[in-house]
Design a protein around this motif. Structure first.
Motif, PDB file in Angstrom:
ATOM      1  N   HIS A 465      41.840  25.588  44.718  1.00  0.00           N
ATOM      2  CA  HIS A 465      42.188  25.300  43.624  1.00  0.00           C
ATOM      3  C   HIS A 465      42.042  24.950  42.797  1.00  0.00           C
ATOM      4  O   HIS A 465      42.449  23.392  41.997  1.00  0.00           O
ATOM      5  CB  HIS A 465      43.855  26.001  43.480  1.00  0.00           C
ATOM      6  CG  HIS A 465      44.308  26.368  42.452  1.00  0.00           C
ATOM      7  ND1 HIS A 465      45.143  27.427  41.822  1.00  0.00           N
ATOM      8  CD2 HIS A 465      43.642  26.863  40.822  1.00  0.00           C
ATOM      9  CE1 HIS A 465      45.046  28.241  40.841  1.00  0.00           C
ATOM     10  NE2 HIS A 465      44.330  27.908  40.015  1.00  0.00           N
ATOM     11  N   LEU A 466      41.265  24.640  41.549  1.00  0.00           N
ATOM     12  CA  LEU A 466      40.384  24.401  40.611  1.00  0.00           C
ATOM     13  C   LEU A 466      40.662  24.346  39.934  1.00  0.00           C
ATOM     14  O   LEU A 466      40.983  25.102  38.598  1.00  0.00           O
ATOM     15  CB  LEU A 466      39.065  24.071  41.198  1.00  0.00           C
ATOM     16  CG  LEU A 466      38.070  23.347  40.097  1.00  0.00           C
ATOM     17  CD1 LEU A 466      37.794  21.897  40.017  1.00  0.00           C
ATOM     18  CD2 LEU A 466      36.301  23.898  39.827  1.00  0.00           C
ATOM     19  N   VAL A 467      41.055  23.313  39.093  1.00  0.00           N
ATOM     20  CA  VAL A 467      41.297  23.716  37.755  1.00  0.00           C
ATOM     21  C   VAL A 467      40.911  22.649  37.048  1.00  0.00           C
ATOM     22  O   VAL A 467      40.600  21.083  36.899  1.00  0.00           O
ATOM     23  CB  VAL A 467      42.921  22.754  37.184  1.00  0.00           C
ATOM     24  CG1 VAL A 467      43.451  22.706  35.724  1.00  0.00           C
ATOM     25  CG2 VAL A 467      43.849  23.789  38.850  1.00  0.00           C
ATOM     26  N   PRO A 471      37.887  18.332  28.582  1.00  0.00           N
ATOM     27  CA  PRO A 471      36.423  18.237  27.898  1.00  0.00           C
ATOM     28  C   PRO A 471      35.851  18.720  29.722  1.00  0.00           C
ATOM     29  O   PRO A 471      34.390  18.468  29.256  1.00  0.00           O
ATOM     30  CB  PRO A 471      35.779  17.457  27.069  1.00  0.00           C
ATOM     31  CG  PRO A 471      36.217  16.183  27.596  1.00  0.00           C
ATOM     32  CD  PRO A 471      37.802  16.254  28.131  1.00  0.00           C
ATOM     33  N   ALA A 472      36.103  19.266  30.612  1.00  0.00           N
ATOM     34  CA  ALA A 472      35.716  18.978  32.180  1.00  0.00           C
ATOM     35  C   ALA A 472      34.955  20.217  32.417  1.00  0.00           C
ATOM     36  O   ALA A 472      34.710  19.992  33.650  1.00  0.00           O
ATOM     37  CB  ALA A 472      36.501  18.057  32.615  1.00  0.00           C
ATOM     38  N   GLU A 473      35.074  21.510  31.456  1.00  0.00           N
ATOM     39  CA  GLU A 473      34.421  22.627  31.879  1.00  0.00           C
ATOM     40  C   GLU A 473      33.462  22.280  32.827  1.00  0.00           C
ATOM     41  O   GLU A 473      33.127  23.592  33.726  1.00  0.00           O
ATOM     42  CB  GLU A 473      34.496  23.077  29.989  1.00  0.00           C
ATOM     43  CG  GLU A 473      35.965  23.769  30.367  1.00  0.00           C
ATOM     44  CD  GLU A 473      36.737  22.804  28.734  1.00  0.00           C
ATOM     45  OE1 GLU A 473      36.312  21.883  28.932  1.00  0.00           O
ATOM     46  OE2 GLU A 473      37.909  23.326  28.317  1.00  0.00           O
ATOM     47  N   THR A 496      41.427  29.044  28.723  1.00  0.00           N
ATOM     48  CA  THR A 496      42.177  28.661  27.727  1.00  0.00           C
ATOM     49  C   THR A 496      42.827  28.637  27.804  1.00  0.00           C
ATOM     50  O   THR A 496      43.788  28.760  26.969  1.00  0.00           O
ATOM     51  CB  THR A 496      40.837  28.815  26.635  1.00  0.00           C
ATOM     52  OG1 THR A 496      41.257  30.624  26.561  1.00  0.00           O
ATOM     53  CG2 THR A 496      39.370  29.281  26.599  1.00  0.00           C
ATOM     54  N   GLU A 497      43.977  28.118  28.837  1.00  0.00           N
ATOM     55  CA  GLU A 497      44.950  27.686  28.856  1.00  0.00           C
ATOM     56  C   GLU A 497      45.790  26.524  29.223  1.00  0.00           C
ATOM     57  O   GLU A 497      45.144  25.570  29.183  1.00  0.00           O
ATOM     58  CB  GLU A 497      45.797  28.202  29.790  1.00  0.00           C
ATOM     59  CG  GLU A 497      45.626  29.936  30.004  1.00  0.00           C
ATOM     60  CD  GLU A 497      46.777  30.743  29.079  1.00  0.00           C
ATOM     61  OE1 GLU A 497      48.114  30.217  28.456  1.00  0.00           O
ATOM     62  OE2 GLU A 497      46.535  31.920  29.037  1.00  0.00           O
ATOM     63  N   SER A 498      47.022  25.959  28.510  1.00  0.00           N
ATOM     64  CA  SER A 498      47.474  24.428  28.726  1.00  0.00           C
ATOM     65  C   SER A 498      47.395  24.356  30.167  1.00  0.00           C
ATOM     66  O   SER A 498      47.605  24.892  30.729  1.00  0.00           O
ATOM     67  CB  SER A 498      49.089  24.652  28.190  1.00  0.00           C
ATOM     68  OG  SER A 498      50.129  25.407  28.562  1.00  0.00           O
ATOM     69  N   ALA A 499      47.682  22.868  30.026  1.00  0.00           N
ATOM     70  CA  ALA A 499      47.961  22.314  31.686  1.00  0.00           C
ATOM     71  C   ALA A 499      49.039  22.610  32.473  1.00  0.00           C
ATOM     72  O   ALA A 499      48.420  22.679  33.351  1.00  0.00           O
ATOM     73  CB  ALA A 499      47.754  20.402  31.853  1.00  0.00           C
ATOM     74  N   GLY A 500      49.990  22.865  30.892  1.00  0.00           N
ATOM     75  CA  GLY A 500      51.364  23.164  31.825  1.00  0.00           C
ATOM     76  C   GLY A 500      51.358  24.378  32.571  1.00  0.00           C
ATOM     77  O   GLY A 500      51.480  25.121  33.672  1.00  0.00           O
ATOM     78  N   ARG A 520      41.063  12.551  31.739  1.00  0.00           N
ATOM     79  CA  ARG A 520      41.863  10.965  32.295  1.00  0.00           C
ATOM     80  C   ARG A 520      41.240  11.474  33.872  1.00  0.00           C
ATOM     81  O   ARG A 520      41.124  10.160  34.137  1.00  0.00           O
ATOM     82  CB  ARG A 520      43.406  11.800  32.854  1.00  0.00           C
ATOM     83  CG  ARG A 520      44.641  11.435  33.279  1.00  0.00           C
ATOM     84  CD  ARG A 520      45.895  11.230  33.482  1.00  0.00           C
ATOM     85  NE  ARG A 520      45.673  12.335  35.132  1.00  0.00           N
ATOM     86  CZ  ARG A 520      44.915  11.775  36.438  1.00  0.00           C
ATOM     87  NH1 ARG A 520      45.082  10.856  36.319  1.00  0.00           N
ATOM     88  NH2 ARG A 520      45.800  12.608  36.649  1.00  0.00           N
ATOM     89  N   THR A 521      40.298  11.985  34.158  1.00  0.00           N
ATOM     90  CA  THR A 521      40.077  11.850  35.522  1.00  0.00           C
ATOM     91  C   THR A 521      38.842  10.984  35.441  1.00  0.00           C
ATOM     92  O   THR A 521      37.812  10.894  36.406  1.00  0.00           O
ATOM     93  CB  THR A 521      39.823  13.100  36.339  1.00  0.00           C
ATOM     94  OG1 THR A 521      38.928  14.624  35.703  1.00  0.00           O
ATOM     95  CG2 THR A 521      40.872  13.944  36.192  1.00  0.00           C
ATOM     96  N   GLY A 522      37.990  11.351  34.369  1.00  0.00           N
ATOM     97  CA  GLY A 522      36.457  10.188  34.043  1.00  0.00           C
ATOM     98  C   GLY A 522      35.589  11.284  34.461  1.00  0.00           C
ATOM     99  O   GLY A 522      35.764  12.478  35.341  1.00  0.00           O
TER     100      GLY A 522
END
Length: 550
Positions: A465-467, A471-473, A496-500, A520-522
């Motif tokens: 499951h890829l989330v 800005p990593a789209e 385009t939903e929140s991380a939560g 955060r993952t770079g």
């Protein structure tokens, strides 16, 4: 698969009219949706899981030697309606021909028409079809859906021994399938028109009652469970037998209070019509009669309570006052083990509103040559297997079964084969089935936590499951395309939903691996298994390598 284009999404609120946990989770996670008349629609995620279950079954079935056939739709076969399923339709010319609603009967008819010889046997035939369940419980979801996908397997042989061997192979195949999809099921031996073994899981729902030994693990359906026959303190001297007037006392509790005796000293005498004859079944008053056990003792194919008219004719009394003393000689009496060591016991007097007390074997009633186990065993009784543990009441839902009708189809439909001496012999048939929709729900029943479903890898709707988070789209799309080209099935949450919201939906859907690309993952990817609390950052190349190996 892009989540934004997925037909069917998650829902936030707990669904109403959803009693089973699997039903709640499958609805909330977007795997199923209810339709009219209590049915269900499998959404894309649910269909993917079902397809994986079917692929495992096909692989194991091929190894077992299943010959595939295509079935039309039909009703679910039950052990109690075998003969009733054989209807007769009239042709225009006036002659009658049998029509089998269930596929085992239809296949037996076809096999008889194919002029099979002993060289053609044994045969294993299998297929799938959507069937209708007459006793559906829509609030349980796929555990008891009105319509469901059913896998059927049939063994045809020259005798019951040959068919039993093939049924054992089918049973082992079903066992491996259940293990591979992640279900811990247990086997139940149950009664009915034919010897049957079922695969089941325990549940908190008001499902089929079973008795389980807390010592040795013995499990059995309540109607066939075996326990140690209890022995109660008894009078040492026989009392005077007499008929006591007790109007309206047909229940054992008020009757025992009226007579001033323990309930176990009362006797339930029930009249049954068994294959054209009437039998009386006698058990201690605290028990009910197990029709499955009684059927086995009598060796009959059909068994039903005698009609009120028959009871009145045979006992000269209304229903509830029949007793073993004074019944016609044509009525065979079967005594349960719970009655063997009693003295001064009560039974119906074969006279309305009257009860005979202080009955004793040898004086008032002929002592039976043998006592049988025909009672419904109860919770708290000692296990007959280990003789140490006690039986506890549980509930179970069946997933599949194997059963042996034997030569019944030869008798009813003329299903025959030619042996080596060119003689016509009856064709033996064995039947098996697996409810694939129920299997899907059972996986969820056993694989979930407070956050949602946790699919075993072998049946998950996708590998990962890829989330993606801003800005990593773009990086996520590149990874999605690369994995797709490598043949790795990925569900990409591109909304385009929140991380939560995205993380909550990922946990609810329950795919084994969650991949996260964010600020955060770079240049790396967060790799987290569904049941882990924390994830690890790994390189994109490592992600591709790991997923290709799964």
């Amino acid at each position: 698969m892009r989540y934004s284009r997925l037909f069917g999404k998650t829902i936030r609120d707990k669904p109403r009219n959803a009693d089973s946990l699997s039903h709640q989770l499958l609805l909330r996670a977007g795997f199923v949706r209810p339709t009219e008349a209590g049915g269900f629609l499998l959404l894309p995620l649910g269909w993917r899981v079902l397809e994986r279950v079917r692929a495992i079954l096909a692989e194991e079935g091929k190894a077992c030697g299943f010959v595939p056939v295509e079935f039309s739709c039909g009703r679910q076969s039950t052990n109690s309606d075998l003969e009733r399923s054989l209807n007769y339709h009239r042709r225009e010319a006036g002659s009658e021909y049998p029509f089998a609603e269930h596929h085992e009967a239809a296949l037996a008819m076809l096999s008889g028409n194919l002029a099979l010889s002993y060289r053609d046997l044994p045969l294993l035939v299998a297929g799938e079809r959507w069937v209708h369940r007459e006793e559906a419980r829509p609030n349980w979801g796929l555990l008891a859906a009105p319509g469901f996908l059913f896998h059927s397997a049939y063994a045809f042989g020259a005798g019951e021994a040959e068919v039993s061997g093939r049924l054992e192979r089918i049973g082992d195949t079903y066992q491996r399938v259940l293990e591979r999809v992640g279900i811990e099921a247990f086997r139940l031996s149950s009664g009915g028109d034919r010897p049957t073994t079922e695969w089941a899981i325990e549940t908190e729902l008001a499902a089929r009652p079973v008795l389980v030994c807390e010592g040795c693990g013995y499990r059995a359906a309540a109607e066939t469970a075996v326990s140690r026959a209890p022995e109660w303190p008894q009078d040492t001297e026989p009392g005077v037998t007499e008929a006591v007037y007790g109007p309206g006392l047909v229940q054992v509790e008020p009757l025992s209070k009226f007579l001033g005796i323990p309930v176990h000293q009362t006797t339930k005498t029930m009249l049954f019509e068994a294959g054209g004859r009437v039998v009386a079944a006698c058990v201690a008053g605290i028990y009910g009669v197990s029709e499955a056990k009684l059927k086995r003792v009598l060796g009959c194919r059909s068994l039903a309570l005698a009609s009120p008219e028959a009871v009145r004719k045979l006992s000269n009394a209304e229903v509830g006052y029949a007793g073993p003393v004074g019944l016609p000689e044509s009525v065979e009496t079967i005594w349960d083990l719970s009655t063997e060591h009693r003295t001064n016991f009560e039974a119906g007097a074969n006279q309305t509103d009257h009860h005979r007390i202080n009955l004793n074997f040898g004086r008032d009633v002929a002592r039976p040559a043998k006592f049988f186990d025909i009672r419904m065993s109860q919770e708290g009784e000692r296990c007959a297997q280990c003789e140490q543990g006690t039986l506890a009441a549980r509930r179970a839902i069946g997933l599949g079964h194997v059963s042996l009708p034997g030569s019944v189809y030869a008798e009813l439909l003329g299903a025959k084969f030619l042996d080596a001496d060119k003689r016509t012999r009856p064709l033996s048939v064995g039947c098996a089935g697996l409810d694939l929709a129920c299997v899907l729900a059972a996986i969820v029943e056993q694989h979930h936590d407070s956050r949602g479903i946790a699919w075993p890898p072998g049946v998950a709707p996708s590998v990962a499951h890829l989330v993606s988070l801003p800005p990593a789209e773009a990086a996520a799309e590149a990874l999605y395309q690369r994995l797709s080209e490598a043949g790795v099935e990925v569900l990409w949450d591109d909304r385009t939903e929140s991380a939560g919201v995205k993380f909550g939906d990922a946990d609810l859907i329950g795919i084994p691996i969650r991949l996260v690309l964010s600020k955060r993952t770079g240049d790396q990817v967060e790799w987290k298994t569904r049941t882990a609390e924390q994830g690890d950052l790994i390189a994109v190349e490592e992600v591709v390598v790991r997923l290709k190996c799964r």
